[in-house]
Design a protein around this motif. Sequence first.
Motif, mmCIF file in Angstrom:
data_model
loop_
_atom_site.group_PDB
_atom_site.id
_atom_site.type_symbol
_atom_site.label_atom_id
_atom_site.label_comp_id
_atom_site.label_asym_id
_atom_site.label_seq_id
_atom_site.Cartn_x
_atom_site.Cartn_y
_atom_site.Cartn_z
ATOM 1 N N SER A 1 0.930 -1.022 0.039
ATOM 2 C CA SER A 1 0.041 0.022 -0.013
ATOM 3 C C SER A 1 0.813 1.339 0.028
ATOM 4 N N LEU A 2 0.490 2.330 -0.840
ATOM 5 C CA LEU A 2 1.099 3.606 -0.470
ATOM 6 C C LEU A 2 0.535 4.441 0.464
ATOM 7 N N ILE B 1 -0.024 8.680 -6.479
ATOM 8 C CA ILE B 1 -1.135 7.816 -6.145
ATOM 9 C C ILE B 1 -1.188 7.934 -4.464
ATOM 10 N N TYR B 2 -2.281 8.274 -3.823
ATOM 11 C CA TYR B 2 -2.397 8.212 -2.434
ATOM 12 C C TYR B 2 -3.271 7.243 -2.300
ATOM 13 N N CYS C 1 0.726 3.588 -13.950
ATOM 14 C CA CYS C 1 0.610 5.144 -13.768
ATOM 15 C C CYS C 1 1.660 5.647 -12.922
ATOM 16 N N LEU C 2 2.117 4.801 -12.065
ATOM 17 C CA LEU C 2 3.437 5.538 -11.214
ATOM 18 C C LEU C 2 4.639 5.681 -12.123
ATOM 19 N N LEU D 1 -3.957 10.709 -8.051
ATOM 20 C CA LEU D 1 -5.154 9.764 -7.867
ATOM 21 C C LEU D 1 -5.135 9.586 -6.377
ATOM 22 N N ILE D 2 -6.416 9.501 -6.030
ATOM 23 C CA ILE D 2 -6.709 9.046 -4.555
ATOM 24 C C ILE D 2 -7.551 8.052 -4.322
ATOM 25 N N GLU D 3 -7.354 7.235 -3.438
ATOM 26 C CA GLU D 3 -8.198 5.890 -3.122
ATOM 27 C C GLU D 3 -8.294 5.923 -1.758
#
Length: 471
Positions: free
Chosen positions: A30-31, A217-218, A210-211, A69-71
């Motif tokens: 996980s980021l 990305i968070y 994407c990275l 991008l956030i998740e």
Amino acid sequence: MAPAAMTFASSLSDAQPVPFWLEDPGKPDSLPALTRDERTDLLVVGGGYSGLWTALIAKERDPERDVVLIEGHEVGWAASGRNGGFCAASLTHGLSNGLARWPDDMGRLEDMGARNLDAIEQAVAAYGIDCEFERTGEIDVATEPHQLVELHELHEEAEGLGLAGGMELLDRDAMRAEVDSPTFLGGLWDRTGVAMLHPAKLAWGLKQACLNLGVRIYENTRALQLSSSGAEAAVRTPYGRIFARQVALGTNVFPSLVKRLRPYIVPVYDYALMTEPLSGAQLDAIGWKRRQGLGDSANQFHYFRITADHRILWGGYDAIYPFGGRVTAERDHRPETYLKLAGQFFTCFPQLEGLRFTHAWGGAIDTCSRFSAFFGTAHGGKVAYATGYTGLGVGATRFGAEVMLDLLSGERTERTELEMVRRKPMPFPPEPVAWAGIGITKWSLARADERGGKRNLWLRAMDRMGLGFDS
């Protein structure tokens, strides 16, 4: 419990209540969460296929564009990591649904869908995404005489419109030569329009792509509120805010940040089982050498496929709408549905008696009244959305990403000119009317299956209003 039910229950005794796909040892770490304020050109909300494709294509279109991008949890943890892995070219939830709703556009929609599936296959290769992608096609299987008639009628209609390329009708013997079940009476094989894949690996591969292109990305970063702030949109998260010139919403089944969209979406829970790997003798007993995806043609249908390590995924049939439409983790499991699915599995494949299930899980699907995605903008054109995929999002979300980016650019494209893109479905009524209506519809669909496909007055009325499956 009857003896047969006890046998089915014993097949579930070792089944882990977790999605099989998400237990893969290749799952990435996980980021970190967002813990400050940020500014960006494009903010993508949601780390499922919809958001991932949007972020990726945005960078492909303009490598200099800054994209965040956030998740709310981890990339791919919801529907994108729980589905059956059927990646279809169809953008309309099947040819019959599309012909009923957009007959004048079906040629273009089918062509765009085919190109979209090709683009997914090309991206998988270009970015080295090891997601077990196989362009095997899918067979719609008839298990009742009226379903066989309906498949022949659909094939004839497709032929008359020049849309039957790659389709092949199978009689009983031809069908059972492909996959052997005593319940199969025939089928319609779409040879080129569906690929099978490992859904979680696709999401994780898109995350890495994407990275690699510079998307920030968070994860574990839930979007709490969306507002306008001058020329920008602002999204509040638990530990910070993000200011963006444009926002793309890929939240799908979860409550939209654009509140006026919430009546258009209801969550429907779908459930699946995964077997242990089949032995060589068990594989010989069922055939399935060409590894197509399968789905029976009932209103309450099953979907099933064989995995890279020779397991069978068996899902569908029950579609559960919770009163009030709340999405909760408790509803991800439903033992009564697992028992029902196990019994139906062994009815389909009695030669696999003794096979056991290793995983049983469920999840919510974003469903709208026309059973295919709808699109639009909000906040003066700064925000775009695509939602309502109704279980066909593995492939169609890439098309939805293109539509959102087109809408944000303000350009007229072949996609934005489609009636499907320009018009919205009907919203669902408030509770308790929604719960009652969905319940009556489900009961009516089950009755139609029992009565040779004959649709009652309720279903015919829903069809006229554009609110029913056109079987």
